[in-house]
Design a protein around this motif. Sequence first.
Motif, short mmCIF file in Angstrom:
data_model
loop_
_atom_site.label_atom_id
_atom_site.label_comp_id
_atom_site.label_asym_id
_atom_site.label_seq_id
_atom_site.Cartn_x
_atom_site.Cartn_y
_atom_site.Cartn_z
N ASN A 17 -19.79 34.27 -20.87
CA ASN A 17 -18.09 34.26 -21.17
C ASN A 17 -18.17 32.97 -22.44
O ASN A 17 -16.94 32.94 -22.94
CB ASN A 17 -17.32 33.80 -20.36
CG ASN A 17 -17.17 34.85 -18.97
OD1 ASN A 17 -17.13 36.06 -19.57
ND2 ASN A 17 -17.25 34.02 -18.03
N ASP A 72 -14.87 39.55 -27.39
CA ASP A 72 -13.76 40.58 -27.26
C ASP A 72 -12.55 40.24 -26.70
O ASP A 72 -11.87 41.04 -26.54
CB ASP A 72 -14.54 41.56 -26.29
CG ASP A 72 -14.87 40.90 -24.95
OD1 ASP A 72 -15.29 39.79 -24.86
OD2 ASP A 72 -15.15 41.63 -23.80
N TYR A 73 -12.24 38.75 -26.84
CA TYR A 73 -10.89 38.32 -26.49
C TYR A 73 -10.34 37.57 -27.47
O TYR A 73 -11.01 37.13 -28.20
CB TYR A 73 -10.88 37.43 -25.12
CG TYR A 73 -10.88 38.39 -23.73
CD1 TYR A 73 -9.98 38.43 -23.15
CD2 TYR A 73 -12.39 38.51 -23.34
CE1 TYR A 73 -10.31 39.27 -21.95
CE2 TYR A 73 -12.48 39.23 -22.23
CZ TYR A 73 -11.35 39.67 -21.39
OH TYR A 73 -11.36 40.38 -20.28
N GLN A 74 -9.05 37.57 -27.42
CA GLN A 74 -8.28 36.81 -28.66
C GLN A 74 -8.05 35.45 -28.51
O GLN A 74 -7.93 35.06 -27.46
CB GLN A 74 -6.76 37.36 -28.89
CG GLN A 74 -6.89 39.02 -29.07
CD GLN A 74 -5.70 39.43 -29.20
OE1 GLN A 74 -4.46 38.82 -28.76
NE2 GLN A 74 -5.18 40.76 -29.36
N GLY A 110 -11.00 38.72 -32.61
CA GLY A 110 -11.76 38.37 -31.42
C GLY A 110 -12.52 36.93 -31.85
O GLY A 110 -13.32 36.98 -33.08
N SER A 158 -3.13 34.84 -24.91
CA SER A 158 -2.93 35.93 -25.59
C SER A 158 -2.06 37.04 -24.93
O SER A 158 -1.60 36.65 -23.95
CB SER A 158 -4.36 36.62 -25.83
OG SER A 158 -4.94 37.12 -24.47
N ARG A 167 -3.88 37.94 -21.19
CA ARG A 167 -5.44 38.27 -20.83
C ARG A 167 -6.47 37.14 -21.03
O ARG A 167 -7.49 37.24 -20.50
CB ARG A 167 -5.67 39.54 -21.58
CG ARG A 167 -5.04 40.86 -21.27
CD ARG A 167 -5.47 41.76 -22.20
NE ARG A 167 -4.44 43.09 -21.82
CZ ARG A 167 -4.21 43.99 -23.11
NH1 ARG A 167 -4.71 43.88 -24.07
NH2 ARG A 167 -3.60 45.16 -22.39
N SER A 168 -5.96 36.08 -21.77
CA SER A 168 -6.88 34.99 -21.96
C SER A 168 -5.91 33.93 -22.17
O SER A 168 -4.78 33.75 -22.47
CB SER A 168 -7.93 35.33 -23.32
OG SER A 168 -7.05 35.45 -24.25
N PHE A 182 -10.68 34.15 -19.08
CA PHE A 182 -10.34 35.50 -19.47
C PHE A 182 -10.06 36.48 -18.11
O PHE A 182 -10.65 36.28 -17.17
CB PHE A 182 -11.97 36.30 -20.13
CG PHE A 182 -12.30 35.47 -21.11
CD1 PHE A 182 -11.49 35.11 -22.31
CD2 PHE A 182 -13.63 34.97 -21.37
CE1 PHE A 182 -11.77 34.31 -23.26
CE2 PHE A 182 -14.00 34.37 -22.42
CZ PHE A 182 -13.32 34.04 -23.31
N GLU A 232 -10.79 40.00 -16.48
CA GLU A 232 -11.69 41.19 -16.54
C GLU A 232 -11.97 41.59 -15.33
O GLU A 232 -12.57 41.01 -14.34
CB GLU A 232 -13.06 40.36 -17.19
CG GLU A 232 -13.97 41.69 -17.37
CD GLU A 232 -15.28 40.96 -17.76
OE1 GLU A 232 -15.98 41.78 -18.74
OE2 GLU A 232 -15.73 40.04 -17.23
N GLN A 278 -9.98 44.55 -19.72
CA GLN A 278 -9.46 43.47 -19.84
C GLN A 278 -7.98 43.39 -19.04
O GLN A 278 -7.40 44.52 -19.19
CB GLN A 278 -9.14 43.23 -21.05
CG GLN A 278 -10.25 42.73 -22.00
CD GLN A 278 -10.01 42.28 -23.31
OE1 GLN A 278 -9.03 42.20 -23.82
NE2 GLN A 278 -10.99 42.15 -24.17
N THR A 282 -5.54 48.48 -22.39
CA THR A 282 -6.65 47.56 -22.32
C THR A 282 -7.80 47.64 -23.11
O THR A 282 -8.26 48.86 -23.45
CB THR A 282 -7.28 47.43 -20.49
OG1 THR A 282 -7.45 48.85 -20.55
CG2 THR A 282 -6.10 46.93 -19.86
#
Length: 757
Positions: free
Chosen positions: A368, A373-375, A488, A571, A575-576, A593, A595, A604, A753
């Motif tokens: 992590n 892959d996360y904003q 990302g 986000s 999601r984050s 995150f 997940e 996500q 997602t």
Amino acid sequence: MGRTDKPQAKKRGIRRLFTWKKLLGTFFTVCLLAVGGLCAVYFMVPVPTANAEATMQSNIYKYSNGKILARTGEINREIVGLDKIPLPVQQAFVAAENKTFYTDHGVDIKGTTRAAWNTLTGKAKQGGSTITQQYVKNYFLSQDQTATRKLKEMVIAVKVDQEMSKPEILAGYINTSYYGRSAYGIQAAARSYYGTDASRLTTAQGAYLASLLQAPNQYDWTSASATGRGLVEERWNYVLDNMVEMGWLPAAERAGLKFPAPKAPKPLPGMEGQTGYIVEAANQELMRQGVSEEDIKAGGWTITLNIDEQKQKDLVAAVDEQMEEKLDRKGDKKDATVQAGATSVDPKTGGVVAMYGGVGATEHWMSNATRRDYQPASTFKPIVLASAVDNMAMTQDGREIGLDTVYDGTSKRPVVGSEIPFAPENEDDRSYGPVTVQRATNSSINSVYAQMIVDVGPAKAKKTALALGMKDGQDFGATPAMSLGTMGASTLDMAGAYATLDNHGKKVTPTLVKAAEHRDRQVDTVRQSGEQAVSRKAADTVTQAMRGVVQDGSGFRAAGDYQAAGKTGTSENNRSAWFVGYTPELVTAVALFGEDTSGKIAEQVTLTDTVDPGRRANGGGVPAKIWGAYTERALDGGSDAEFDLETEGGSGGGGGAEPTGTRSPTASEEPSEEPTREPTTPPATTTAPPTTPPTTATTPPPPTETATTPPPVTEEPTQEPTTTATVQPPDTEVPDPENTGGSQNGLPATRGTQQPR
């Protein structure tokens, strides 16, 4: 006549020197010498014993203080006979690498000559072209791509082809090749990628493993980029088509085969906890410095890291205390979806002093700390401000952008001056009226930063982001939506970008590896360039703005006995959630995150009702708490170090009007950062920001101490409320001012997602 005779005499002289008989004689002489030389080489070069790779050494990874963190390098290999490998799988390897394997004599003169010439001329480095040559390289020689090694490879391949049968050579090749994931040989690869024995591999699976050998790291489906996945699928099809061409696979059966996506990797023993994450990140950094993955796996390396043993313990303790101890991962499915990641960097050296990759590398292999892959959400907004100051950008009506510049903070306000319509909603659809940039930063007002990036120019803002160290990848479009952090990014990326801001704009490249030595060579590790990524004025202005976030805004929980600057972010769909901040001595990015890994493909999901039961998670909550707990420990309780800033304007305080049209939060409410979606159809009309700063309503009226009902306050209190006035129930849902991301490219946020990349 004299003029005519001389040239003729000259021609006769040349002909006497270069007659066809002499040329033919010279040619045959050269050929005889070449043949003689090859014969001499043939008899002089013996078939050696197995190389050092056949008895690999361990790699040693050390903390910055010299204490050993981990030892790796035990061979993950189990030799299996060719009779244990299905015939179609054997044929897949031949079809992938050397269709003439069963008829050639160990070498492909044409292919090898081409490879040697390219190596000598520096055009490209190529390996042996036949299976026999590759087996010789794997088992008897080194991985070096030199003319000398290439010549030895050819000679030994001819001898091996004479001394060994084709099945023996093929078995040796399949069992010595490296497949990625620390797997040597087809048995280890079959277990690592498909959780089965080599004897049970299907034709499709065998074709994938054969395809892997061209680029094991790039072609691992679970971690490959979109480009890598496209390339390995293309090669998989190539292998199967060759099998059909060779008559080894019926066309009808080939038509029914589907690409066999492998399962997620599992770490080797000894990589438990944070160790596996750190070792893998160090290996990836070495590969970026030019060390091949095969070379690392071959062992013999002593790798000293910048990881500070005590700070690493401090970071793990902070995550455990502020989050893990409050979650029920085994009994609550929602709690099980929460993933934490963090990276901490020394802004003076760029050294990564601590890294948190997740609950443990044996439970959750993907780190992590390094995943992208996360904003990053609203933690990108300070980069927009840095770009504005660095480029001396102006508002639409010609005012230079700084901390005291006033913008229109109306929710859903369409941006002016953009060909791409964009009208983001503020948290809870609150409108703030005229507000300063400082206040807009404290409260993370989306409408202000959406207009600011248009004033700067999205392309210039992206250029600034890349200069600060962010990576140009998927979803990094130069559009107004970029202001809300829709690309990302990893905690490593964001820590590096903020470290550059902390370092007064001088580029800081996060480095995990301090030194890497092999018994016969040393690798040049990443060096800090010292170049000015953005001006000192721009960097210091952003630091001043983010000090306000910690003092008077959504990041107040990160405050402590030290000077700090930072930014929260949440986000799309929660999601984050992020908090990225720094002191003069330490930069740390913390992210949560959502997940869900219960299905075949990780998905996500929202963080709502997880770390904050019944409420949304936000960057000013658990991430800021983790950041504060870690920073306090890492700085031994606090620090007297101060930011040395060269700025104009801005106080770090509120500076702006109250939200209009909605209720203000009471004194009992916490700062919030709820991401909000953009309108599906932005209004057609636009309203420009005020041309002159307002003379009234720039700050809220002070509260009276005798009030029985809490007066309106700014969205973010400067500290935990202590008033005795009427308060809301403790379980009141916390709204939160961070968006983000709504959409990309100015389009409505309708994405579902996403899958981890």
